[in-house]
Every structure is written in structure tokens, then in C-alpha cells.
Scaffold this motif. Structure first.
Motif, PDB file in Angstrom:
ATOM      1  N   TYR A 103       4.362   7.004   1.481  1.00  0.00           N
ATOM      2  CA  TYR A 103       3.986   7.962   0.449  1.00  0.00           C
ATOM      3  C   TYR A 103       2.737   8.673   0.938  1.00  0.00           C
ATOM      4  CZ  TYR A 103       2.404  10.126  -3.815  1.00  0.00           C
ATOM      5  OH  TYR A 103       1.991  11.046  -4.735  1.00  0.00           O
ATOM      6  N   ILE A 104       2.830   9.976   1.078  1.00  0.00           N
ATOM      7  CA  ILE A 104       1.702  10.771   1.544  1.00  0.00           C
ATOM      8  C   ILE A 104       1.137  11.544   0.356  1.00  0.00           C
ATOM      9  CG2 ILE A 104       0.959  12.598   3.108  1.00  0.00           C
ATOM     10  CD1 ILE A 104       3.298  11.679   4.952  1.00  0.00           C
ATOM     11  N   THR A 105      -0.117  11.284   0.053  1.00  0.00           N
ATOM     12  CA  THR A 105      -0.764  11.935  -1.082  1.00  0.00           C
ATOM     13  C   THR A 105      -1.160  13.362  -0.724  1.00  0.00           C
ATOM     14  OG1 THR A 105      -2.927  11.120  -0.405  1.00  0.00           O
ATOM     15  CG2 THR A 105      -1.691   9.748  -1.939  1.00  0.00           C
ATOM     16  N   PRO A 106      -1.314  14.201  -1.753  1.00  0.00           N
ATOM     17  CA  PRO A 106      -1.797  15.560  -1.491  1.00  0.00           C
ATOM     18  C   PRO A 106      -3.185  15.506  -0.846  1.00  0.00           C
ATOM     19  CG  PRO A 106      -0.914  15.375  -3.722  1.00  0.00           C
ATOM     20  CD  PRO A 106      -0.982  13.987  -3.153  1.00  0.00           C
ATOM     21  N   PRO A 107      -3.489  16.441   0.031  1.00  0.00           N
ATOM     22  CA  PRO A 107      -4.800  16.442   0.709  1.00  0.00           C
ATOM     23  C   PRO A 107      -5.958  16.371  -0.295  1.00  0.00           C
ATOM     24  CG  PRO A 107      -3.381  18.105   1.666  1.00  0.00           C
ATOM     25  CD  PRO A 107      -2.662  17.566   0.456  1.00  0.00           C
ATOM     26  N   GLY A 108      -6.917  15.499   0.015  1.00  0.00           N
ATOM     27  CA  GLY A 108      -8.120  15.371  -0.803  1.00  0.00           C
ATOM     28  C   GLY A 108      -7.997  14.493  -2.033  1.00  0.00           C
TER      29      GLY A 108
ATOM     30  N   ALA B 104       0.862  -1.190   0.000  1.00  0.00           N
ATOM     31  CA  ALA B 104       0.000   0.000   0.000  1.00  0.00           C
ATOM     32  C   ALA B 104       0.895   1.235   0.000  1.00  0.00           C
ATOM     33  CB  ALA B 104      -0.943  -0.029   1.187  1.00  0.00           C
ATOM     34  N   ASN B 105       0.536   2.275   0.740  1.00  0.00           N
ATOM     35  CA  ASN B 105       1.305   3.515   0.686  1.00  0.00           C
ATOM     36  C   ASN B 105       2.577   3.485   1.528  1.00  0.00           C
ATOM     37  OD1 ASN B 105      -0.163   3.552   3.110  1.00  0.00           O
ATOM     38  ND2 ASN B 105      -0.084   5.787   3.192  1.00  0.00           N
ATOM     39  N   LYS B 106       2.765   2.439   2.322  1.00  0.00           N
ATOM     40  CA  LYS B 106       3.969   2.309   3.146  1.00  0.00           C
ATOM     41  C   LYS B 106       4.835   1.194   2.587  1.00  0.00           C
ATOM     42  CE  LYS B 106       3.633   3.164   7.288  1.00  0.00           C
ATOM     43  NZ  LYS B 106       3.443   3.500   8.654  1.00  0.00           N
TER      44      LYS B 106
ATOM     45  N   ALA C 186       3.614   3.611  -6.406  1.00  0.00           N
ATOM     46  CA  ALA C 186       4.588   2.685  -6.988  1.00  0.00           C
ATOM     47  C   ALA C 186       5.888   3.411  -7.330  1.00  0.00           C
ATOM     48  CB  ALA C 186       3.998   2.014  -8.223  1.00  0.00           C
ATOM     49  N   VAL C 187       5.784   4.603  -7.908  1.00  0.00           N
ATOM     50  CA  VAL C 187       6.981   5.386  -8.235  1.00  0.00           C
ATOM     51  C   VAL C 187       7.747   5.730  -6.950  1.00  0.00           C
ATOM     52  CG1 VAL C 187       7.791   7.601  -9.148  1.00  0.00           C
ATOM     53  CG2 VAL C 187       6.047   6.302 -10.391  1.00  0.00           C
ATOM     54  N   HIS C 188       7.021   6.142  -5.925  1.00  0.00           N
ATOM     55  CA  HIS C 188       7.649   6.435  -4.632  1.00  0.00           C
ATOM     56  C   HIS C 188       8.423   5.227  -4.125  1.00  0.00           C
ATOM     57  CE1 HIS C 188       7.476   6.129  -0.179  1.00  0.00           C
ATOM     58  NE2 HIS C 188       7.959   7.360  -0.259  1.00  0.00           N
ATOM     59  N   HIS C 189       7.788   4.064  -4.138  1.00  0.00           N
ATOM     60  CA  HIS C 189       8.434   2.845  -3.638  1.00  0.00           C
ATOM     61  C   HIS C 189       9.703   2.541  -4.433  1.00  0.00           C
ATOM     62  CE1 HIS C 189       5.075   2.552  -1.100  1.00  0.00           C
ATOM     63  NE2 HIS C 189       4.619   1.348  -1.402  1.00  0.00           N
TER      64      HIS C 189
ATOM     65  N   GLY D 288       0.820 -10.426  -1.882  1.00  0.00           N
ATOM     66  CA  GLY D 288      -0.539  -9.904  -1.974  1.00  0.00           C
ATOM     67  C   GLY D 288      -1.311 -10.354  -0.752  1.00  0.00           C
ATOM     68  N   PRO D 289      -2.503  -9.939  -0.556  1.00  0.00           N
ATOM     69  CA  PRO D 289      -3.222  -8.972  -1.380  1.00  0.00           C
ATOM     70  C   PRO D 289      -2.677  -7.574  -1.145  1.00  0.00           C
ATOM     71  CG  PRO D 289      -4.528  -9.463   0.548  1.00  0.00           C
ATOM     72  CD  PRO D 289      -3.290 -10.339   0.610  1.00  0.00           C
ATOM     73  N   GLY D 290      -3.100  -6.674  -1.956  1.00  0.00           N
ATOM     74  CA  GLY D 290      -2.666  -5.295  -1.850  1.00  0.00           C
ATOM     75  C   GLY D 290      -2.971  -4.579  -3.144  1.00  0.00           C
ATOM     76  N   MET D 291      -2.546  -3.350  -3.246  1.00  0.00           N
ATOM     77  CA  MET D 291      -2.723  -2.576  -4.464  1.00  0.00           C
ATOM     78  C   MET D 291      -1.696  -3.061  -5.485  1.00  0.00           C
ATOM     79  SD  MET D 291      -5.213  -0.654  -3.665  1.00  0.00           S
ATOM     80  CE  MET D 291      -5.272   0.541  -4.967  1.00  0.00           C
ATOM     81  N   GLY D 292      -2.135  -3.366  -6.700  1.00  0.00           N
ATOM     82  CA  GLY D 292      -1.259  -3.942  -7.720  1.00  0.00           C
ATOM     83  C   GLY D 292      -0.018  -3.148  -8.019  1.00  0.00           C
ATOM     84  N   ALA D 293      -0.154  -1.853  -8.278  1.00  0.00           N
ATOM     85  CA  ALA D 293       1.002  -1.042  -8.676  1.00  0.00           C
ATOM     86  C   ALA D 293       2.115  -1.019  -7.629  1.00  0.00           C
ATOM     87  CB  ALA D 293       0.556   0.370  -9.032  1.00  0.00           C
ATOM     88  N   PRO D 294       1.810  -0.804  -6.346  1.00  0.00           N
ATOM     89  CA  PRO D 294       2.901  -0.816  -5.362  1.00  0.00           C
ATOM     90  C   PRO D 294       3.576  -2.166  -5.212  1.00  0.00           C
ATOM     91  CG  PRO D 294       1.026   0.383  -4.470  1.00  0.00           C
ATOM     92  CD  PRO D 294       0.567  -0.283  -5.747  1.00  0.00           C
ATOM     93  N   LEU D 295       2.897  -3.252  -5.508  1.00  0.00           N
ATOM     94  CA  LEU D 295       3.493  -4.585  -5.383  1.00  0.00           C
ATOM     95  C   LEU D 295       4.477  -4.877  -6.503  1.00  0.00           C
ATOM     96  CD1 LEU D 295       0.412  -6.661  -4.265  1.00  0.00           C
ATOM     97  CD2 LEU D 295       2.467  -6.243  -2.921  1.00  0.00           C
ATOM     98  N   VAL D 296       4.330  -4.211  -7.634  1.00  0.00           N
ATOM     99  CA  VAL D 296       5.198  -4.452  -8.785  1.00  0.00           C
ATOM    100  C   VAL D 296       6.473  -3.767  -8.558  1.00  0.00           C
ATOM    101  CG1 VAL D 296       5.474  -4.180 -11.264  1.00  0.00           C
ATOM    102  CG2 VAL D 296       3.240  -4.655 -10.319  1.00  0.00           C
TER     103      VAL D 296
END
Length: 97
Positions: A42-47, A20-22, A56-59, A89-97
Motif C-alpha cells: 500500500y503506497i500512501t499519497p506523497p506527504g 505494516a504497509n506490505k 488495513a482496507v488495502h490488505h 505482532g509486533p506491528g501496526m494494529g489495523a493491518p494485523l486485524v
């Protein structure tokens, strides 16, 4: 009971988690000792909510420095690692790649 290798030594495992985001890298021994466990988030912009592609790019950008930090914290070299573990997995596909 401590798991030992055929050589009678405690084994060392490096594990990766980034579903995920961590993203985290940990080093543990077969005796149950946690030698290192640094993480980045990875902290997304608010909202904006969860952003898989950007996560995924962050990772990808932080994984090598994170591995180096983990090895330094544990006072180990890559050749000291006996095995690797990772999140499949499970998890968000892009961060796992």
C-alpha cells in the motif's frame, strides 16, 4: 535435516505477513523450498506518512487474490496445504486485524 510428518512426507506451509504497509503470502516446504512469495504494498499519497486504517482496507482488498496467486504460482490447491503461519505482532494494529 528435513522435517517430515508422521506419514513420511514433506509438509507444506502457507504463511501470511501483513504487519505494516506490505502484505505477503508465502508457501514453503519443510525441506526449505520456497514455492511462492507474492506481495503487495500500500503506497500512501506523497506527504501523508503511514495510514493504518487505509492500509488495513488495502490488505483486506488484496488478500484473497494474493492467496489465489500464491497457490497458482506454487501449482497447489488449498487441500495441499498442511499448516498456516501468520504474523501476530509486533506491528501496526489495523493491518494485523
Amino acid at each position: 535435516r528435513v522435517k517430515m510428518g508422521k506419514d513420511g512426507k514433506v509438509k507444506i506451509c502457507m504463511g501470511f505477513e501483513g504487519s505494516a504497509n506490505k502484505i505477503g503470502v508465502g508457501i514453503v516446504t519443510s525441506a526449505g523450498d520456497i514455492l511462492a512469495n507474492p506481495r503487495r504494498t500500500y503506497i500512501t499519497p506523497p506527504g501523508t506518512g503511514f495510514m493504518p486504517r487505509e492500509t488495513a482496507v488495502h490488505h483486506q482488498q488484496v488478500i484473497v487474490p494474493l492467496v489465489k496467486e500464491c497457490l497458482e504460482e506454487a501449482n497447489l490447491k488449498p487441500e495441499d496445504i498442511d499448516c498456516l503461519a501468520y504474523t501476530k505482532g509486533p506491528g501496526m494494529g489495523a493491518p494485523l486485524v
